[in-house]
Enzyme design. Structure first.
Site, PDB file in Angstrom:
ATOM      1  N   SER A  49       0.823  -1.276  -0.140  1.00  0.00           N
ATOM      2  CA  SER A  49      -0.039   0.020  -0.179  1.00  0.00           C
ATOM      3  C   SER A  49       0.911   1.316  -0.102  1.00  0.00           C
ATOM      4  O   SER A  49       2.038   1.292   0.504  1.00  0.00           O
ATOM      5  CB  SER A  49      -0.851   0.051   1.248  1.00  0.00           C
ATOM      6  OG  SER A  49      -1.492   1.156   1.377  1.00  0.00           O
TER       7      SER A  49
ATOM      8  N   TYR B 262      -1.665  -1.019  10.852  1.00  0.00           N
ATOM      9  CA  TYR B 262      -1.880  -1.565   9.656  1.00  0.00           C
ATOM     10  C   TYR B 262      -0.812  -1.270   8.633  1.00  0.00           C
ATOM     11  O   TYR B 262      -0.085  -2.336   8.085  1.00  0.00           O
ATOM     12  CB  TYR B 262      -3.330  -1.105   8.806  1.00  0.00           C
ATOM     13  CG  TYR B 262      -3.301  -1.236   7.350  1.00  0.00           C
ATOM     14  CD1 TYR B 262      -3.670  -2.648   7.002  1.00  0.00           C
ATOM     15  CD2 TYR B 262      -3.132  -0.179   6.678  1.00  0.00           C
ATOM     16  CE1 TYR B 262      -3.758  -2.699   5.623  1.00  0.00           C
ATOM     17  CE2 TYR B 262      -3.281  -0.384   5.258  1.00  0.00           C
ATOM     18  CZ  TYR B 262      -3.734  -1.774   4.685  1.00  0.00           C
ATOM     19  OH  TYR B 262      -3.718  -1.719   3.316  1.00  0.00           O
TER      20      TYR B 262
ATOM     21  N   LYS C 152       2.279  -3.894   6.912  1.00  0.00           N
ATOM     22  CA  LYS C 152       2.726  -3.694   5.488  1.00  0.00           C
ATOM     23  C   LYS C 152       4.101  -3.704   5.292  1.00  0.00           C
ATOM     24  O   LYS C 152       4.677  -4.332   4.598  1.00  0.00           O
ATOM     25  CB  LYS C 152       2.105  -2.782   4.722  1.00  0.00           C
ATOM     26  CG  LYS C 152       0.072  -3.100   4.407  1.00  0.00           C
ATOM     27  CD  LYS C 152      -0.023  -4.342   3.497  1.00  0.00           C
ATOM     28  CE  LYS C 152      -1.431  -4.611   3.502  1.00  0.00           C
ATOM     29  NZ  LYS C 152      -1.809  -5.932   2.726  1.00  0.00           N
TER      30      LYS C 152
END
Ligand code: NAD
Ligand code: UD1
Length: 338
Positions: free
Chosen positions: A124, A148, A152
């Site tokens: 992302s 989050y 990643k």
């Protein structure tokens, strides 16, 4: 070629499966249905004429993965499965590290045992943190501001180390900007559970009458109209980016990193305006305070993917909002329950 698609019934996974089938690949979907519904399979069939094989399993279940890889002669894996709500990740960091980090490690381990050495991972633009400037190239420094994003980043680092130790592997990290829109048929789309966290599904639910008013988070950013600017990319363009990655990077050993964005930035008000035009519905909105952790602007320099993957986004804002509206208006409550 048989391709295992983890998270294949999810939003981006399902659209990618359609493009895989259209491109002559044979996707095998694996998902634990935590955030998606089986009804997606019938929709994929409606669009492509092919109902892909579906395995209900968790990516943390190594035996299930080895079985899926071996029984289906899988040659490459596209790994979408994971949790993606930033706010929730702050409340439940262990769940995020377990699903996103541990899940990916189990998958890589299962692939090693099954002798499958081609992996494409959903990363992302969040890994760029608060970028010093825009547009963002792949060589910008990375950082994380929430669990989050950190999950990643950790996965990117783990996979980089793993590829260094296994130079015959091809691992591709695709850094998505803001996927929106749906399949142009309106048969598939984004179906968030509960109150949408992201702008576009929220706007779509206001247009269809499920919610009253969009809260615009901040009107005092240093941007042309004071609202946040993002690189919104049509989910079908994003799906095509995976096909390009599979064809051009997936066949080359190495660690490959690409931004998948359009290179254009649109503000929150641009998006609301475009959606109102596409739907013909008024979209009431009100300005509220900034959302903690948000950045002013973020858009990609997508030229590396253009050069090396021969891919670039082709669908414009009108198509993004038109297709999102077609999905939302023909499926106001999302997919039917299983
Ligand atoms: P999604 O929630 O629609 O799809 C993810 C799928 O993974 C769901 O179907 C869910 O049931 C499944 N899943 C979750 N945990 C699992 C597990 N442990 N085992 C098996 N299946 C599991 O999300 P999406 O928008 O399609 O995102 C796909 C991937 O792309 C995610 O990894 C996400 O972090 C990443 N990503 C998404 C965006 C975005 O804006 N949608 C942006 C950047 C990156
Ligand atoms: C968010 C995540 C990011 C994740 C991405 C895709 C945060 C801080 N970032 O990105 O990590 O990769 O989703 O899932 O959550 N907005 C409103 N009102 C709303 C919703 C959003 O004004 O109800 C604004 C936001 O302030 C932002 C823009 O709309 O300026 C886009 O927001 P969103 O769709 O949530 O995406 P990102 O914040 O870019």
């Amino acid at each position: 070629m048989n391709v295992l698609v983890t998270g294949g019934t999810g939003y981006i996974g399902s659209h990618t499966c359609i493009q895989l089938i259209e491109a002559g690949f044979n996707p095998v979907l694996l998902d634990n249905l935590y955030n998606s519904k089986k009804a997606v399979l019938e929709r994929i069939k409606r669009v492509t004429g092919v109902e892909p094989l579906f395995i209900q399993a968790d990516v943390r279940d190594k035996n299930a993965l080895i079985n899926a890889l071996q029984a289906n002669n899988i040659e490459a894996v596209i790994h979408f499965a994971g949790l993606k709500a930033v706010g929730e990740s702050v409340e439940k960091p262990l769940e995020y590290y377990d699903n996103n980090v541990h899940g990916t490690l189990v998958l890589a381990d299962a692939m090693r045992e099954a002798g499958v050495t081609r992996l494409i991972f959903s990363s992302s633009a969040t890994v760029y943190g608060d970028p010093a400037s825009v547009p963002i190239t792949e060589s910008f420094p990375t950082s994380a501001t929430n669990p989050y994003g950190r999950s990643k980043l950790i996965v990117e680092e783990c996979l980089t180390d793993f590829q260094t130790a296994n130079p015959d592997w091809s691992i591709t990290l695709l850094r998505y900007f803001n996927p929106v829109g749906s399949h142009p048929s309106g048969s598939l789309g984004e179906d968030p559970q509960g109150i949408p966290n992201n702008l576009m599904p929220y706007v779509a639910q206001v247009a269809v009458g499920r919610r009253e008013c969009v809260s615009v988070f901040g009107d005092d950013y240093p941007t042309p109209d004071g609202t946040g600017v993002r690189d919104y990319i049509h989910v079908m363009d994003l799906a095509d980016g995976h096909i390009a990655a599979l064809k051009h990077a997936g066949s080359k050993p190495g660690l490959h990193v690409y931004n998948l964005g359009t290179g254009n930035g649109y503000s929150v008000l641009d998006m609301i305006d475009a959606f109102a035009k596409a739907s013909g519905k008024p979209i009431p909105y009100q300005f509220v305070t900034r959302r903690p952790g948000d950045i002013a602007e973020c858009w990609a320099d997508p030229s590396k993917a253009q050069r090396e993957l021969h891919w670039q986004a082709t669908r414009n804002l009108e198509e993004m909002t038109r297709d999102a509206w077609r999905w939302q208006s023909s499926n106001p409550q999302g997919y039917p329950e299983d």
